[in-house]
Design an enzyme around this catalytic site. Sequence first.
Site, PDB file in Angstrom:
ATOM      1  N   ASP A  18     -16.134  32.854 -55.440  1.00 23.27           N
ATOM      2  CA  ASP A  18     -16.706  31.608 -55.976  1.00 23.27           C
ATOM      3  C   ASP A  18     -15.640  30.557 -56.263  1.00 23.27           C
ATOM      4  O   ASP A  18     -15.802  29.717 -57.151  1.00 23.27           O
ATOM      5  CB  ASP A  18     -17.527  31.872 -57.260  1.00 23.27           C
ATOM      6  N   LYS A  21     -14.385  28.397 -51.528  1.00 17.47           N
ATOM      7  CA  LYS A  21     -13.905  28.647 -50.159  1.00 17.47           C
ATOM      8  C   LYS A  21     -14.776  27.943 -49.130  1.00 17.47           C
ATOM      9  O   LYS A  21     -14.286  27.481 -48.111  1.00 17.47           O
ATOM     10  CB  LYS A  21     -13.918  30.152 -49.845  1.00 17.47           C
ATOM     11  N   GLY A  45     -21.685  34.528 -50.449  1.00 13.94           N
ATOM     12  CA  GLY A  45     -22.544  33.354 -50.334  1.00 13.94           C
ATOM     13  C   GLY A  45     -21.713  32.099 -50.365  1.00 13.94           C
ATOM     14  O   GLY A  45     -20.828  31.966 -51.199  1.00 13.94           O
ATOM     15  N   HIS A  46     -21.953  31.244 -49.410  1.00 13.24           N
ATOM     16  CA  HIS A  46     -21.242  29.966 -49.386  1.00 13.24           C
ATOM     17  C   HIS A  46     -22.267  28.851 -49.542  1.00 13.24           C
ATOM     18  O   HIS A  46     -23.352  28.936 -48.979  1.00 13.24           O
ATOM     19  CB  HIS A  46     -20.593  29.729 -48.029  1.00 13.24           C
ATOM     20  N   GLN A 228     -15.511  36.756 -50.930  1.00 15.59           N
ATOM     21  CA  GLN A 228     -15.005  37.295 -52.206  1.00 15.59           C
ATOM     22  C   GLN A 228     -13.551  36.846 -52.457  1.00 15.59           C
ATOM     23  O   GLN A 228     -13.167  35.795 -51.982  1.00 15.59           O
ATOM     24  CB  GLN A 228     -15.150  38.812 -52.262  1.00 15.59           C
TER      25      GLN A 228
HETATM   26  P1  GDP Z   1     -17.172  30.478 -52.436  1.00  4.45           P
HETATM   27  O1  GDP Z   1     -17.882  31.688 -52.919  1.00  4.45           O
HETATM   28  O2  GDP Z   1     -15.714  30.528 -52.732  1.00  4.45           O
HETATM   29  O3  GDP Z   1     -17.450  30.141 -51.013  1.00  4.45           O
HETATM   30  O4  GDP Z   1     -17.721  29.310 -53.335  1.00  4.45           O
HETATM   31  P2  GDP Z   1     -18.632  28.100 -52.891  1.00  4.45           P
HETATM   32  O5  GDP Z   1     -18.071  27.483 -51.676  1.00  4.45           O
HETATM   33  O6  GDP Z   1     -20.049  28.532 -52.881  1.00  4.45           O
HETATM   34  O7  GDP Z   1     -18.339  27.065 -54.077  1.00  4.45           O
HETATM   35  C1  GDP Z   1     -18.889  27.155 -55.327  1.00  4.45           C
HETATM   36  C2  GDP Z   1     -19.435  25.820 -55.779  1.00  4.45           C
HETATM   37  O8  GDP Z   1     -18.396  24.948 -56.179  1.00  4.45           O
HETATM   38  C3  GDP Z   1     -20.234  25.065 -54.727  1.00  4.45           C
HETATM   39  O9  GDP Z   1     -21.424  24.598 -55.333  1.00  4.45           O
HETATM   40  C4  GDP Z   1     -19.330  23.898 -54.360  1.00  4.45           C
HETATM   41  O10 GDP Z   1     -20.038  22.756 -53.942  1.00  4.45           O
HETATM   42  C5  GDP Z   1     -18.589  23.654 -55.646  1.00  4.45           C
HETATM   43  N1  GDP Z   1     -17.264  23.017 -55.518  1.00  4.45           N
HETATM   44  C6  GDP Z   1     -16.286  23.306 -54.635  1.00  4.45           C
HETATM   45  N2  GDP Z   1     -15.187  22.554 -54.892  1.00  4.45           N
HETATM   46  C7  GDP Z   1     -15.476  21.783 -55.962  1.00  4.45           C
HETATM   47  C8  GDP Z   1     -14.728  20.815 -56.727  1.00  4.45           C
HETATM   48  O11 GDP Z   1     -13.576  20.510 -56.469  1.00  4.45           O
HETATM   49  N3  GDP Z   1     -15.371  20.255 -57.783  1.00  4.45           N
HETATM   50  C9  GDP Z   1     -16.649  20.564 -58.129  1.00  4.45           C
HETATM   51  N4  GDP Z   1     -17.186  19.969 -59.187  1.00  4.45           N
HETATM   52  N5  GDP Z   1     -17.378  21.466 -57.433  1.00  4.45           N
HETATM   53  C10 GDP Z   1     -16.801  22.077 -56.367  1.00  4.45           C
END
Ligand code: GDP
Length: 430
Positions: A18, A21, A45-46, A228
């Site tokens: 989370d 990525k 989940g992305h 992850q």
């Molecule tokens: P993953 O599990 O690492 O792929 O995480 P996600 O890509 O699902 O990201 C988690 C959430 O953080 C998503 O809703 C993104 O839109 C949000 N997000 C990513 N970067 C930023 C950021 O710099 N600022 C904010 N506020 N939200 C972000």
Amino acid sequence: MTQPSARTTVVVGAQWGDEGKGKVTDFFAGESDFVVRFQGGNNAGHTVIVDGREYKLHLIPSGVLYPRPLSVIGNGVVIDPKVLLAEIRYLQDRGITPRLAISDRAHVILPYHIALDEALSGHQGSLSAGSTRRGIAPVYADKMYRHGIRTIDLLEPDIFREKLDKAYAFNQALIEKGLGGRLDRSREDIFHEYVDYGQQLKPYLRDVGCLLDEGLRQGKAILFEGAQGVSLDVDHGIYPHTTSSNTVAGHVSVGSGRTFRRIDRIIGVAKAYVTRVGISPFPTELPEKDARDLRERGQEFGTTTGRPRRVGWLDLVQLRQAVRVNGLTELAVTKLDILSGYDTLPVCVAYRIHGKMVREMPASLADFRAAKPVYRDVPGWGSLPPDVAQRPFDQLPEAMQAYLKFLEDELHVPVTMASVGPQRHETILK
Ligand code: GDP
């Protein structure tokens, strides 16, 4: 954005998942020829936002949202065919025809894996890994027992039946006699259902190792998309509070069949603070009364479950390991906007364990449980200027630059991307 010059890029999580990525892989995906997943399953989940539209993907790589790349699911991924076919339909319903290659060697999640996961969760108690109960650990275990079912088997009914006989009997006994659970699907039922899934997946099944090797020879751009994060890696994470696969960059070759030579960039994604879903020691965790505010600002709730995530301050002991084990060439730091407004930001530089200063992640669970964070307070950046996303890196607020420089100095890795919001244009490149 300029076209990335590197031909092979790996993006991995540097914490507990989370980290954002999805956004970082999305940055490269459109200009890649292949976007490859190499581990995990639909426990990941992305969230990717393209042209203002939000897409939630669990199994298919985020490259699927662009016309150029072929989305590749490597042999290291475990596939629930029902979920995969639903995800294909989800995309088709939104006008996207997935260009997809699925490894003929990937292992398949069957109903008894899910039933076993359910039965195991009760059994493991405080040593549980916070399973998503999607059958991921049991399917990887079956792979190691060597009675796993691979995608190719679904196309060969005689072989499938031969393997299923063994695997079904083993898992049924484990669930019902060993763990007092229940498996309410018959072998015949499963056989017919999965032969049918095999036929639906057939057009996508390929020898992915050969496909990527050919791409490599032709100088194509390959992006590996990790799921992850390092602290959930089954070998390098906080075992047993981990996922069931290797999440680190070293696994790209094992999980795809592409050689581990000639990898140009390995990008670790780290959130500017830390979140964790599920049980495990978490040295920098904030007490609930302080956690609530940061959780709300960062919207740190599970994507599918809506469950509140545990939150804490940035942990450099964890990131030190992420840099070392993954061989990171650079770090992308996300959600810097969420830390706006704090006067000072505590950053954990070491743990104190039974009076000793420890700078590397301990193997001992007892040490982990006893670990107390040693903080360095660095100045915060107040509120962000409204045009922050339009600024070049060297015109970001001074305190934010100093904070990122502090990370670089401590971790000996350059920070090349700073993210200040969820949108694509809110990523600043150095
Ligand atoms: P993953 O599990 O690492 O792929 O995480 P996600 O890509 O699902 O990201 C988690 C959430 O953080 C998503 O809703 C993104 O839109 C949000 N997000 C990513 N970067 C930023 C950021 O710099 N600022 C904010 N506020 N939200 C972000």
